[in-house]
Design a protein around this motif. Structure first.
Motif, mmCIF file in Angstrom:
data_model
loop_
_atom_site.group_PDB
_atom_site.id
_atom_site.type_symbol
_atom_site.label_atom_id
_atom_site.label_comp_id
_atom_site.label_asym_id
_atom_site.label_seq_id
_atom_site.Cartn_x
_atom_site.Cartn_y
_atom_site.Cartn_z
ATOM 1 N N ARG A 120 0.791 -1.229 0.048
ATOM 2 C CA ARG A 120 0.077 -0.137 -0.005
ATOM 3 C C ARG A 120 0.885 1.119 -0.067
ATOM 4 O O ARG A 120 0.500 2.075 -0.694
ATOM 5 C CB ARG A 120 -1.116 -0.045 1.089
ATOM 6 N N PRO A 121 2.169 1.391 0.814
ATOM 7 C CA PRO A 121 2.642 2.655 0.816
ATOM 8 C C PRO A 121 3.394 2.855 -0.795
ATOM 9 O O PRO A 121 3.614 4.009 -1.299
ATOM 10 C CB PRO A 121 3.961 2.337 1.453
ATOM 11 N N LEU A 122 3.580 1.646 -1.242
ATOM 12 C CA LEU A 122 4.167 1.738 -2.713
ATOM 13 C C LEU A 122 3.268 2.323 -3.663
ATOM 14 O O LEU A 122 3.507 3.138 -4.601
ATOM 15 C CB LEU A 122 4.796 0.361 -3.350
ATOM 16 N N LEU A 123 1.679 1.868 -3.589
ATOM 17 C CA LEU A 123 0.865 2.265 -4.312
ATOM 18 C C LEU A 123 0.567 3.538 -4.344
ATOM 19 O O LEU A 123 0.344 4.471 -5.127
ATOM 20 C CB LEU A 123 -0.504 1.460 -4.020
ATOM 21 N N ARG A 124 0.796 4.114 -3.070
ATOM 22 C CA ARG A 124 0.543 5.662 -3.029
ATOM 23 C C ARG A 124 1.743 6.425 -3.562
ATOM 24 O O ARG A 124 1.478 7.749 -3.955
ATOM 25 C CB ARG A 124 0.423 6.100 -1.409
ATOM 26 N N TRP A 125 2.877 5.884 -3.771
ATOM 27 C CA TRP A 125 4.017 6.524 -4.153
ATOM 28 C C TRP A 125 4.202 6.330 -5.824
ATOM 29 O O TRP A 125 4.502 7.393 -6.433
ATOM 30 C CB TRP A 125 5.350 5.759 -3.595
ATOM 31 N N LEU A 126 3.643 5.349 -6.256
ATOM 32 C CA LEU A 126 3.613 5.176 -7.881
ATOM 33 C C LEU A 126 3.047 6.225 -8.509
ATOM 34 O O LEU A 126 2.041 6.851 -8.156
ATOM 35 C CB LEU A 126 3.273 3.905 -8.290
ATOM 36 N N PRO A 127 3.363 6.537 -9.704
ATOM 37 C CA PRO A 127 2.943 7.701 -10.705
ATOM 38 C C PRO A 127 1.448 7.106 -10.928
ATOM 39 O O PRO A 127 1.095 6.026 -11.037
ATOM 40 C CB PRO A 127 3.633 7.682 -12.096
ATOM 41 N N GLU A 128 0.554 8.088 -11.203
ATOM 42 C CA GLU A 128 -0.825 7.885 -11.736
ATOM 43 C C GLU A 128 -0.571 7.090 -12.967
ATOM 44 O O GLU A 128 0.208 7.424 -13.904
ATOM 45 C CB GLU A 128 -1.504 9.371 -11.774
ATOM 46 N N ALA A 129 -1.586 6.264 -13.378
ATOM 47 C CA ALA A 129 -1.555 5.599 -14.620
ATOM 48 C C ALA A 129 -0.253 5.177 -15.171
ATOM 49 O O ALA A 129 -0.001 5.376 -16.344
ATOM 50 C CB ALA A 129 -2.393 6.534 -15.567
ATOM 51 N N SER A 130 0.257 4.367 -14.422
ATOM 52 C CA SER A 130 1.657 3.979 -14.655
ATOM 53 C C SER A 130 1.607 2.505 -14.754
ATOM 54 O O SER A 130 2.674 1.724 -15.294
ATOM 55 C CB SER A 130 2.633 4.456 -13.730
ATOM 56 N N ILE A 131 0.516 1.443 -14.417
ATOM 57 C CA ILE A 131 0.760 0.097 -14.315
ATOM 58 C C ILE A 131 -0.405 -0.211 -15.493
ATOM 59 O O ILE A 131 -1.748 -0.098 -15.499
ATOM 60 C CB ILE A 131 0.319 -0.340 -12.938
ATOM 61 N N SER A 132 0.030 -1.350 -16.107
ATOM 62 C CA SER A 132 -0.687 -1.852 -17.276
ATOM 63 C C SER A 132 -1.375 -3.221 -16.841
ATOM 64 O O SER A 132 -2.174 -3.661 -17.766
ATOM 65 C CB SER A 132 0.130 -2.032 -18.449
ATOM 66 N N ARG A 133 -0.869 -3.780 -15.741
ATOM 67 C CA ARG A 133 -1.533 -5.288 -15.519
ATOM 68 C C ARG A 133 -1.342 -5.203 -13.924
ATOM 69 O O ARG A 133 -0.072 -5.068 -13.661
ATOM 70 C CB ARG A 133 -1.176 -6.408 -16.314
ATOM 71 N N VAL A 134 -2.260 -5.998 -13.274
ATOM 72 C CA VAL A 134 -1.869 -6.143 -11.848
ATOM 73 C C VAL A 134 -2.200 -7.628 -11.395
ATOM 74 O O VAL A 134 -3.372 -8.162 -12.225
ATOM 75 C CB VAL A 134 -2.848 -5.353 -10.930
ATOM 76 N N PHE A 135 -1.380 -8.287 -10.754
ATOM 77 C CA PHE A 135 -1.948 -9.844 -10.401
ATOM 78 C C PHE A 135 -1.909 -9.800 -8.694
ATOM 79 O O PHE A 135 -1.111 -9.477 -8.221
ATOM 80 C CB PHE A 135 -0.713 -10.816 -10.847
ATOM 81 N N MET A 136 -3.076 -10.588 -8.517
ATOM 82 C CA MET A 136 -3.168 -11.039 -7.015
ATOM 83 C C MET A 136 -3.591 -12.370 -7.114
ATOM 84 O O MET A 136 -4.684 -12.695 -7.206
ATOM 85 C CB MET A 136 -4.185 -9.970 -6.186
ATOM 86 N N LEU A 137 -2.575 -13.146 -6.803
ATOM 87 C CA LEU A 137 -2.888 -14.624 -6.956
ATOM 88 C C LEU A 137 -2.826 -15.424 -5.306
ATOM 89 O O LEU A 137 -1.830 -15.381 -4.678
ATOM 90 C CB LEU A 137 -1.924 -15.286 -7.813
ATOM 91 N N PHE A 138 -3.989 -15.891 -5.132
ATOM 92 C CA PHE A 138 -4.155 -16.471 -3.591
ATOM 93 C C PHE A 138 -3.621 -15.710 -2.932
ATOM 94 O O PHE A 138 -2.910 -16.124 -1.968
ATOM 95 C CB PHE A 138 -3.446 -17.911 -4.127
ATOM 96 N N PRO A 139 -4.183 -14.707 -2.407
ATOM 97 C CA PRO A 139 -3.823 -13.850 -1.360
ATOM 98 C C PRO A 139 -4.330 -14.488 0.090
ATOM 99 O O PRO A 139 -5.181 -15.356 0.113
ATOM 100 C CB PRO A 139 -4.588 -12.641 -1.596
ATOM 101 N N ASP A 140 -3.719 -13.931 1.069
ATOM 102 C CA ASP A 140 -3.963 -14.594 2.180
ATOM 103 C C ASP A 140 -5.318 -14.699 2.625
ATOM 104 O O ASP A 140 -5.686 -13.554 2.571
ATOM 105 C CB ASP A 140 -2.950 -14.032 3.342
#
Length: 235
Positions: A120-140
């Motif tokens: 979550r801190p990384l997500l607040r730091w990353l530039p807007e509209a900078s990620i083309s795909r996100v994976f969340m595979l079998f989260p806790d």
């Protein structure tokens, strides 16, 4: 959000992961952690790059993010099969980070960066509209009802993702817990920036060819649990 606001928001958030360390690391693993990881991580005290693609050497054409990459088999597979794509892997569990570092070191994978902490801190730091795909595979899954509030996939996380994902970007979620699947769909219904792409049951019962299996999926199969493979579009 400025730096102090981001720090305050993070301190108020419940921890979404369990232990950080399993077995005692070997000398080589310690070396990877102390020498290689610092060169691959991000300094959130510095401004985020205007073009996230430039954070990789050489620069890449687009950037994907995997949240909680576990044993790193999916993350490494994607990095090997998409050399022009930058992969950011987030995983607080040190054993998983070591597996990713080992693959990076042995295969000279220059299109991977790692964040060994809460995403979550990384997500607040990353530039807007900078990620083309996100994976969340079998989260806790945090299966106990009193712990459901610790589940990471939530409307709050989706709003953070909506800021950093490009329009048309895809969010992939896999789980083998029926209740997690249900609450995930409820979370998506509360965030208008995302749309579920399924048109038939097969769309969430089977994963795509470019979506390799993980040890968690194999374990679910051995234990007789159905897996759910969701794809959500950032509209």
């Amino acid at each position: 959000m400025d730096r102090d606001e981001a720090k305050s928001a993070h301190s108020a958030e419940l921890r979404s992961f369990g232990r950080r360390r399993g077995r005692k690391p070997s000398p080589r693993q310690v070396h990877l952690f102390t020498e290689l990881l610092p060169r691959l991580t991000f300094d959130l005290a510095e401004p985020a790059p205007k073009a996230l693609e430039s954070a990789f050497a050489p620069a890449v054409s687009n950037v994907w993010l995997e949240i909680g990459f576990g044993g790193a088999e999916h993350l490494v597979w994607q990095a090997r099969h998409h050399p022009d794509t930058g992969l950011i892997g987030c995983e607080p569990f040190e054993d998983g980070v070591v597996k990713a570092l080992t693959a990076i070191d042995e295969d000279a994978l220059g299109n991977m960066r790692l964040w060994a902490d809460d995403v979550r801190p990384l997500l607040r730091w990353l530039p807007e509209a900078s990620i083309s795909r996100v994976f969340m595979l079998f989260p806790d899954p945090w299966p106990k009802k009193r712990h459901h509030k610790r589940r990471l996939f939530s409307p709050e996380l989706l709003r953070l993702l909506a800021r950093v994902m490009k329009p048309g970007a895809e969010l992939r979620l896999a789980t083998d817990i029926g209740d997690y699947a249900r609450t995930a769909l409820m979370a998506v219904s509360q965030v208008p920036e995302f749309r579920w792409t399924a048109e038939s049951p097969q769309d969430w019962r089977q994963r795509l060819e470019d979506w390799p299996g993980t040890r968690y999926e194999a374990k679910a199969g051995r234990e007789g649990r159905r897996c759910y493979f969701f794809r959500f579009l950032r509209v």
